[in-house]
Scaffold this active site. Structure first.
Site, PDB file in Angstrom:
ATOM      1  N   SER A 198     -29.826  86.841  82.386  1.00  0.00           N
ATOM      2  CA  SER A 198     -30.476  86.966  83.693  1.00  0.00           C
ATOM      3  C   SER A 198     -30.481  88.429  84.107  1.00  0.00           C
ATOM      4  O   SER A 198     -29.458  89.110  83.967  1.00  0.00           O
ATOM      5  CB  SER A 198     -29.678  86.138  84.709  1.00  0.00           C
ATOM      6  OG  SER A 198     -30.263  86.229  85.965  1.00  0.00           O
ATOM      7  N   ALA A 199     -31.621  88.908  84.627  1.00  0.00           N
ATOM      8  CA  ALA A 199     -31.717  90.337  84.953  1.00  0.00           C
ATOM      9  C   ALA A 199     -30.835  90.745  86.134  1.00  0.00           C
ATOM     10  O   ALA A 199     -30.345  91.876  86.188  1.00  0.00           O
ATOM     11  CB  ALA A 199     -33.178  90.691  85.262  1.00  0.00           C
ATOM     12  N   HIS A 200     -30.611  89.805  87.076  1.00  0.00           N
ATOM     13  CA  HIS A 200     -29.953  90.262  88.310  1.00  0.00           C
ATOM     14  C   HIS A 200     -28.450  90.474  88.185  1.00  0.00           C
ATOM     15  O   HIS A 200     -27.815  90.971  89.111  1.00  0.00           O
ATOM     16  CB  HIS A 200     -30.306  89.354  89.503  1.00  0.00           C
ATOM     17  CG  HIS A 200     -29.650  88.023  89.558  1.00  0.00           C
ATOM     18  ND1 HIS A 200     -28.507  87.809  90.279  1.00  0.00           N
ATOM     19  CD2 HIS A 200     -29.975  86.836  89.012  1.00  0.00           C
ATOM     20  CE1 HIS A 200     -28.169  86.529  90.174  1.00  0.00           C
ATOM     21  NE2 HIS A 200     -29.046  85.920  89.407  1.00  0.00           N
ATOM     22  N   CYS A 323     -19.539  75.060  98.502  1.00  0.00           N
ATOM     23  CA  CYS A 323     -19.645  74.438  99.813  1.00  0.00           C
ATOM     24  C   CYS A 323     -20.609  73.264  99.712  1.00  0.00           C
ATOM     25  O   CYS A 323     -21.680  73.384  99.136  1.00  0.00           O
ATOM     26  CB  CYS A 323     -20.159  75.438 100.834  1.00  0.00           C
ATOM     27  SG  CYS A 323     -18.979  76.770 101.059  1.00  0.00           S
TER      28      CYS A 323
HETATM   29  N1  PMP Z   1     -25.014  81.160  84.065  1.00  0.00           N
HETATM   30  C1  PMP Z   1     -23.995  81.912  84.516  1.00  0.00           C
HETATM   31  C2  PMP Z   1     -22.750  82.047  83.686  1.00  0.00           C
HETATM   32  C3  PMP Z   1     -24.104  82.560  85.749  1.00  0.00           C
HETATM   33  O1  PMP Z   1     -23.090  83.301  86.198  1.00  0.00           O
HETATM   34  C4  PMP Z   1     -25.307  82.426  86.499  1.00  0.00           C
HETATM   35  C5  PMP Z   1     -25.489  83.121  87.830  1.00  0.00           C
HETATM   36  N2  PMP Z   1     -24.536  82.785  88.789  1.00  0.00           N
HETATM   37  C6  PMP Z   1     -26.333  81.619  85.983  1.00  0.00           C
HETATM   38  C7  PMP Z   1     -26.145  81.008  84.762  1.00  0.00           C
HETATM   39  C8  PMP Z   1     -27.623  81.415  86.729  1.00  0.00           C
HETATM   40  O2  PMP Z   1     -28.429  82.556  86.648  1.00  0.00           O
HETATM   41  P1  PMP Z   1     -29.776  82.697  87.515  1.00  0.00           P
HETATM   42  O3  PMP Z   1     -29.327  83.072  88.883  1.00  0.00           O
HETATM   43  O4  PMP Z   1     -30.539  83.794  86.840  1.00  0.00           O
HETATM   44  O5  PMP Z   1     -30.496  81.403  87.448  1.00  0.00           O
END
Ligand code: PMP
Length: 384
Positions: A198-200, A323
């Site tokens: 994931s880019a963010h 939550c």
């Molecule tokens: N898998 C893991 C291990 C994550 O930490 C996250 C983000 N919290 C995600 C998947 C989901 O990523 P996205 O927000 O890009 O859908």
């Protein structure tokens, strides 16, 4: 404010912002259009694919851009199961500490009749490999495990799992979301068949990510359509994809130095906090962990209370608790490690990033000293 919630998301880097702004202004045509504006967008998309592939260590043709890791994970699991069914394999094996969206998908699949087995973890948060060995059998279509846990930072034994999966002819998927920018592990050096990112979490934008699909694997699409070589329908999020490419390029430039920096911050943070009181406990300390993640507990002080006090002292962090309408639920990860609900509800996560400075860590320790030590002293007195 000191931001210590990088496992939730990271601040987009200047390179990503600039490239996205530019794309919104000048590259807004549809990459599927045959006119020159469309072709310019198509060229930029091809270029971004090469740049992200270089970062991940895969070929451009192996990369499918998605709306993030959740979608990539769904594509991997549903596609992996569909492929397995064609070969008489129907079972899915995950770890019990996967991302909540993955466990929700597993629950739905179970309700629909798929057999899903969850590999347990040990008290320190590491995966129970002996249990994995027992669970991964000849009827398994796909083994899917995260590269590192988002709450504890504990790394999973990917090489051993890949071997187990391949020994019985199952596919191996890694949710590598938390590895990007925090580890040197890459797709090419792994034995994985599928790899989500994931880019963010990498100082790129939200709403964009990718699934790497190993060459030769004809994984069915989750969203049908002609884009991404028929593997993911929908007009491409070109500004997001370009922001992703810029962030990936920026991350690979300084990765080695960033990892050393994060390790130094983690050592300072944990040393400093553990020295404050014997009531401070750091989870997974003996395990191989991400250098940016510290999951800890201040006695039995409730995480919500701890986080509110830290925020008042200028520190932003999170807990793994979810939550829901019924109130705060303790983290499934800590419960799986055998913690009581009371202890699990006390756990918080401090996750640093490459912009975190050593001075920030000193301030965090000072904030804990001022805001939490008096409460810990009261707790110790009450228990005496
Ligand atoms: N898998 C893991 C291990 C994550 O930490 C996250 C983000 N919290 C995600 C998947 C989901 O990523 P996205 O927000 O890009 O859908």
């Amino acid at each position: 404010m000191i931001y210590l919630d990088h496992n939730a998301t990271t601040r987009p880097c200047p390179e990503a912002i600039e490239e996205m702004q530019d794309a919104l202004r000048t590259l807004w045509a549809n990459p599927s259009s045959t006119h020159t504006a469309g072709q310019a967008a198509r060229g930029a998309l091809a270029d971004a694919r090469t740049r992200v592939a270089r970062f991940l260590g895969c070929q451009g043709t192996e990369l499918v851009f998605t709306s993030g890791a959740t979608e990539a994970n769904h594509m991997a699991v549903l596609g992996g199961l569909a492929l397995g069914r064609t070969r008489g394999r129907t079972r899915l094996v995950l770890s019990c500490i996967e991302h909540p969206a993955m466990l929700a998908l597993a629950q739905r699949l179970r309700a629909e009749g798929t057999i899903v087995d969850l590999i347990p973890v040990q008290a320190d948060g590491s995966l129970d490999l002996a249990a994995a060995e027992r669970l991964i059998g000849a009827d398994v279509a796909l083994v899917s495990v995260m590269g590192a846990n988002n709450e504890t930072g504990v790394c999973m034994p990917l090489a051993a799992l890949e071997q187990l999966a391949h020994a019985v002819g199952a596919l191996m998927h890694v949710d590598a979301t938390q590895l990007a920018g925090r580890s040197e592990q890459r797709f090419d050096a792994s034995g994985a068949d599928l790899w989500s990112i994931s880019a963010h979490k990498l100082h790129g934008p939200k709403g964009v990510g990718a699934l790497v699909v190993r060459k030769g694997l004809s994984l069915p699409a989750l969203l049908c359509g002609r884009q991404e070589r028929q593997r993911r329908g929908g007009t491409e999020n070109l500004p997001g994809i370009l922001g992703f490419a810029a962030a990936a390029e920026r991350a690979s430039l300084t990765l080695a130095a960033d990892l050393l920096h994060l390790q130094d911050l983690q050592a300072r943070l944990e040393r400093g906090l553990l020295a404050l009181s014997p009531q401070v406990q750091v989870y997974g300390r003996s395990c191989q962990r991400l250098p940016n993640t510290s999951c800890l507990r201040f006695g039995l002080l409730d995480a919500d209370r701890v986080l509110a006090r830290l925020e008042r002292a200028g520190v932003l962090a999170s807990s793994g608790a979810a939550c829901s309408a019924g109130g705060t639920q303790p983290s499934h990860v800590l419960l799986a490690m055998g913690e009581s609900p009371e202890r699990a509800k006390a756990a918080i996560r401090l996750s640093t990033g490459r912009d975190t400075r050593a001075e920030d860590i000193e301030q965090v320790i000072a904030a804990v000293t001022g805001a939490l030590l008096p409460l810990l002293a009261d707790e110790a007195l009450a228990a005496a």
